[in-house]
Design a protein around this motif. Structure first.
Motif, PDB file in Angstrom:
ATOM      1  N   PRO A 366       0.897  -1.461  -0.087  1.00 46.61           N
ATOM      2  CA  PRO A 366      -0.338  -0.289  -0.241  1.00 46.61           C
ATOM      3  C   PRO A 366       1.182   1.831  -0.038  1.00 46.61           C
ATOM      4  N   LEU A 367       0.191   1.804  -0.354  1.00 46.35           N
ATOM      5  CA  LEU A 367       0.772   3.622  -0.294  1.00 46.35           C
ATOM      6  C   LEU A 367       2.035   4.326   0.674  1.00 46.35           C
ATOM      7  N   GLY A 368       1.153   3.359   2.011  1.00 47.55           N
ATOM      8  CA  GLY A 368       1.937   4.248   3.025  1.00 47.55           C
ATOM      9  C   GLY A 368       2.731   3.353   3.367  1.00 47.55           C
ATOM     10  N   LYS A 369       3.410   2.058   3.029  1.00 42.42           N
ATOM     11  CA  LYS A 369       4.813   1.389   2.552  1.00 42.42           C
ATOM     12  C   LYS A 369       5.660   1.903   1.664  1.00 42.42           C
ATOM     13  N   VAL A 370       4.911   2.177   0.906  1.00 44.93           N
ATOM     14  CA  VAL A 370       5.676   2.634  -0.315  1.00 44.93           C
ATOM     15  C   VAL A 370       6.468   4.174   0.283  1.00 44.93           C
ATOM     16  N   LEU A 371       5.700   5.417   0.708  1.00 49.81           N
ATOM     17  CA  LEU A 371       6.121   6.047   1.925  1.00 49.81           C
ATOM     18  C   LEU A 371       7.476   5.673   2.844  1.00 49.81           C
ATOM     19  N   GLN A 372       6.956   4.700   3.906  1.00 50.76           N
ATOM     20  CA  GLN A 372       8.144   4.262   4.549  1.00 50.76           C
ATOM     21  C   GLN A 372       8.962   4.345   4.080  1.00 50.76           C
ATOM     22  N   GLY A 373       9.082   3.234   2.934  1.00 53.84           N
ATOM     23  CA  GLY A 373      10.407   1.804   2.147  1.00 53.84           C
ATOM     24  C   GLY A 373      11.921   3.743   2.003  1.00 53.84           C
ATOM     25  N   GLY A 374      11.522   4.335   1.250  1.00 48.76           N
ATOM     26  CA  GLY A 374      11.055   4.373   0.137  1.00 48.76           C
ATOM     27  C   GLY A 374      10.580   5.902  -0.284  1.00 48.76           C
ATOM     28  N   THR A 375       9.728   7.005   0.138  1.00 46.14           N
ATOM     29  CA  THR A 375       9.459   7.991  -0.572  1.00 46.14           C
ATOM     30  C   THR A 375      10.647   9.212   0.140  1.00 46.14           C
ATOM     31  N   TRP A 376      10.260   8.521   1.608  1.00 45.03           N
ATOM     32  CA  TRP A 376      10.052   9.855   2.707  1.00 45.03           C
ATOM     33  C   TRP A 376      11.908   9.598   2.572  1.00 45.03           C
ATOM     34  N   ALA A 377      12.189   8.423   2.780  1.00 47.27           N
ATOM     35  CA  ALA A 377      13.329   8.471   3.100  1.00 47.27           C
ATOM     36  C   ALA A 377      15.092   8.960   1.746  1.00 47.27           C
ATOM     37  N   ALA A 378      14.095   8.190   0.770  1.00 52.93           N
ATOM     38  CA  ALA A 378      15.312   8.858  -0.679  1.00 52.93           C
ATOM     39  C   ALA A 378      14.990  10.826  -0.777  1.00 52.93           C
ATOM     40  N   GLY A 379      13.556  10.972  -0.463  1.00 53.40           N
ATOM     41  CA  GLY A 379      13.929  12.799  -0.346  1.00 53.40           C
ATOM     42  C   GLY A 379      15.454  13.055   0.505  1.00 53.40           C
ATOM     43  N   ARG A 380      14.577  12.205   2.174  1.00 53.25           N
ATOM     44  CA  ARG A 380      16.074  12.568   3.091  1.00 53.25           C
ATOM     45  C   ARG A 380      17.667  12.724   2.189  1.00 53.25           C
ATOM     46  N   ARG A 381      17.527  11.549   1.492  1.00 56.22           N
ATOM     47  CA  ARG A 381      19.212  10.857   1.304  1.00 56.22           C
ATOM     48  C   ARG A 381      19.523  12.409  -0.005  1.00 56.22           C
ATOM     49  N   VAL A 382      18.636  12.370  -1.110  1.00 53.94           N
ATOM     50  CA  VAL A 382      19.584  12.842  -2.364  1.00 53.94           C
ATOM     51  C   VAL A 382      19.194  15.077  -1.535  1.00 53.94           C
ATOM     52  N   ALA A 383      18.741  14.514  -0.613  1.00 56.00           N
ATOM     53  CA  ALA A 383      18.885  16.261   0.042  1.00 56.00           C
ATOM     54  C   ALA A 383      20.366  16.508   0.468  1.00 56.00           C
ATOM     55  N   ALA A 384      20.778  15.564   1.078  1.00 59.17           N
ATOM     56  CA  ALA A 384      21.813  14.828   1.837  1.00 59.17           C
ATOM     57  C   ALA A 384      22.394  15.805   0.557  1.00 59.17           C
ATOM     58  N   GLU A 385      22.575  14.553   0.158  1.00 60.76           N
ATOM     59  CA  GLU A 385      23.730  14.343  -1.110  1.00 60.76           C
ATOM     60  C   GLU A 385      24.135  15.668  -2.154  1.00 60.76           C
ATOM     61  N   LYS A 386      23.103  16.621  -1.781  1.00 55.62           N
ATOM     62  CA  LYS A 386      22.591  18.307  -2.409  1.00 55.62           C
ATOM     63  C   LYS A 386      23.099  19.367  -2.522  1.00 55.62           C
ATOM     64  N   ARG A 387      23.201  19.197   0.166  1.00 57.94           N
ATOM     65  CA  ARG A 387      23.028  19.816   0.052  1.00 57.94           C
ATOM     66  C   ARG A 387      24.295  20.131   1.659  1.00 57.94           C
ATOM     67  N   PRO A 388      24.432  20.695   1.924  1.00 58.59           N
ATOM     68  CA  PRO A 388      25.046  20.456   3.090  1.00 58.59           C
ATOM     69  C   PRO A 388      23.903  20.847   4.510  1.00 58.59           C
ATOM     70  N   GLY A 389      23.846  19.000   5.169  1.00 51.16           N
ATOM     71  CA  GLY A 389      22.777  19.378   6.076  1.00 51.16           C
ATOM     72  C   GLY A 389      21.665  19.101   5.384  1.00 51.16           C
ATOM     73  N   GLY A 390      21.420  18.345   4.186  1.00 49.97           N
ATOM     74  CA  GLY A 390      20.000  18.431   4.180  1.00 49.97           C
ATOM     75  C   GLY A 390      18.767  19.101   3.797  1.00 49.97           C
TER      76      GLY A 390
END
Length: 403
Positions: A366-390
């Motif tokens: 379900p969508l709630g597991k895709v978010l957890q898997g998932g999009t939220w963590a991916a958003g954090r990781r990509v932000a950390a790769e692009k900018r200091p402190g994420g």
């Protein structure tokens, strides 16, 4: 049965509809359709970049959950930040409680914690006694968990593991700041807004755990959309005054001019981000007490800066004006409304693509597991790769009651 049959039935049709997940989806997908046609003022939508988002989400998901045994996206995962078994600590202290009282206590904790969870800002940190230092959502989770375990939200010293109206109503700015370790050198965005929500919560429920009794008075199962309707009904009065329709404060609902005149109901885009985050977070304690929440995919993705930042950072959403990524804006500013709406609609598309790649159904993932898997963590990781402190690619001035 309507989406909000647990809630009152004297609302106007417009207000009742704006409180449903189907309204969130309909309005957000309307804006996505306009974006795909190149008819939005603030963002270009580049669907050709969606495969890059899916690749990133799958990589993060497989790394964190190699067997794809993914929990639902909820506040409970944050309580165990850093692999520390804090929820087990809570369970141990509640081991002699009845299943009903255990559920009430857990609802007390999670409702308070979600309402304290709006964005912290980039500088704030929480140092746990004898443990690590945590920032952002995990830091707010650990801070609120420790305040709960210390009895800060209870008026009864003999029953510390609860939150009640008396203690929440008399909570001071100083006490909240102390619990959150706020200081001049450790500033937390939106402290006053969070305090306002605690005082508001004290006025609408004898204790947050009373939601358990409201739900179980009628049934032993509840659809997710109905549960959200109840949360919106009960907590509606606590939100700061924003858009009003038929004398009802709508909360996290904002106009967008592409949908109609900004003063019209047709222009309103509902999100109910914190309320949906809370609804997801009620599922586990209710299930432990034998109350099943069904049709979880009725809820939408959460329009916050990690999910939304993922689409900006990977080029699916391209700001038409560079100032969108350089100037902090308010939640009601139209670029922010547009960004959040596109995020909700795009999360539905990403979820379908992720399931397709994994050969799984919506029931299995379900969508709630895709978010957890998932999009939220991916958003954090990509932000950390692009900018200091994420730091997120788009900054929103948080008053502690939206993000």
């Amino acid at each position: 049965m309507s989406d909000s049959s647990l809630a009152r039935n004297d609302l106007s049709p417009a207000v009742a509809w704006l409180r449903t997940p189907s309204a969130i989806r309909e309005r957000c997908h309307q804006l996505l359709d306009l974006g795909l046609a190149g008819r939005l003022a603030h963002f270009r939508v580049e669907p050709s970049r969606l495969p890059a988002v899916v690749d990133t989400v799958l990589a993060v998901t497989r790394e964190s959950y190699p067997t794809l045994d993914i929990p639902l996206h909820s506040r409970w995962g944050h309580f165990d930040a850093g692999g520390v078994a804090r929820v087990e600590e809570l369970n141990d202290r509640l081991k002699d409680a009845t299943p009903q009282e255990r559920a009430r206590a857990k609802l007390d904790l999670v409702v308070v914690s979600v309402l304290l969870d709006a964005g912290s800002g980039p500088k704030w940190r929480y140092r746990e006694r004898g443990g690590g230092t945590w920032a952002r959502s995990e830091g707010l989770a650990v801070a609120s968990f420790r305040m709960f375990m210390d009895g800060v939200f209870s008026s009864d010293p003999d029953r510390p593991l609860r939150a009640d109206a008396e203690a929440l109503g008399r909570l001071t700015r100083e006490a909240l700041a102390q619990g959150m370790q706020v200081s001049d050198s450790n500033p937390l965005d939106g402290l006053e807004g969070r305090l306002h929500l605690m005082h508001g919560l004290a006025k609408v429920l004898p204790r947050p755990g009373a939601l358990f009794d409201i739900i179980t008075a009628q049934r032993r199962s509840v659809r997710a959309a109905e549960l959200l309707g109840l949360v919106l009904e009960v907590l509606g009065p606590i939100w700061p005054g924003r858009v009003m329709v038929d004398a009802v404060n709508l909360g996290d609902v904002w106009p967008h001019s592409a949908l109609g005149p900004v003063e019209s109901v047709e222009a309103l885009v509902p999100f109910h981000k914190l309320s949906q985050w809370m609804t997801y977070s009620l599922v586990e304690p209710l299930a432990e007490a034998g109350v099943v929440v069904t049709e979880l995919d009725g809820l939408t993705g959460l329009p916050e800066y990690r999910n939304g930042g993922l689409f900006v950072d990977l080029g699916v959403l391209v700001p038409r004006d560079a100032r969108i990524t350089t100037v902090a804006m308010h939640p009601g500013d139209e670029p922010i409304v547009e960004w959040r709406a596109l995020t909700v609609a795009l999360l539905d598309r990403v979820a379908a693509l992720v399931r397709g790649r994994l050969g799984m159904t919506a029931e299995e993932l379900p969508l709630g597991k895709v978010l957890q898997g998932g999009t939220w963590a991916a958003g954090r990781r990509v932000a950390a790769e692009k900018r200091p402190g994420g730091v997120p690619p788009i900054r929103v001035d948080s008053d502690g009651t939206v993000f």
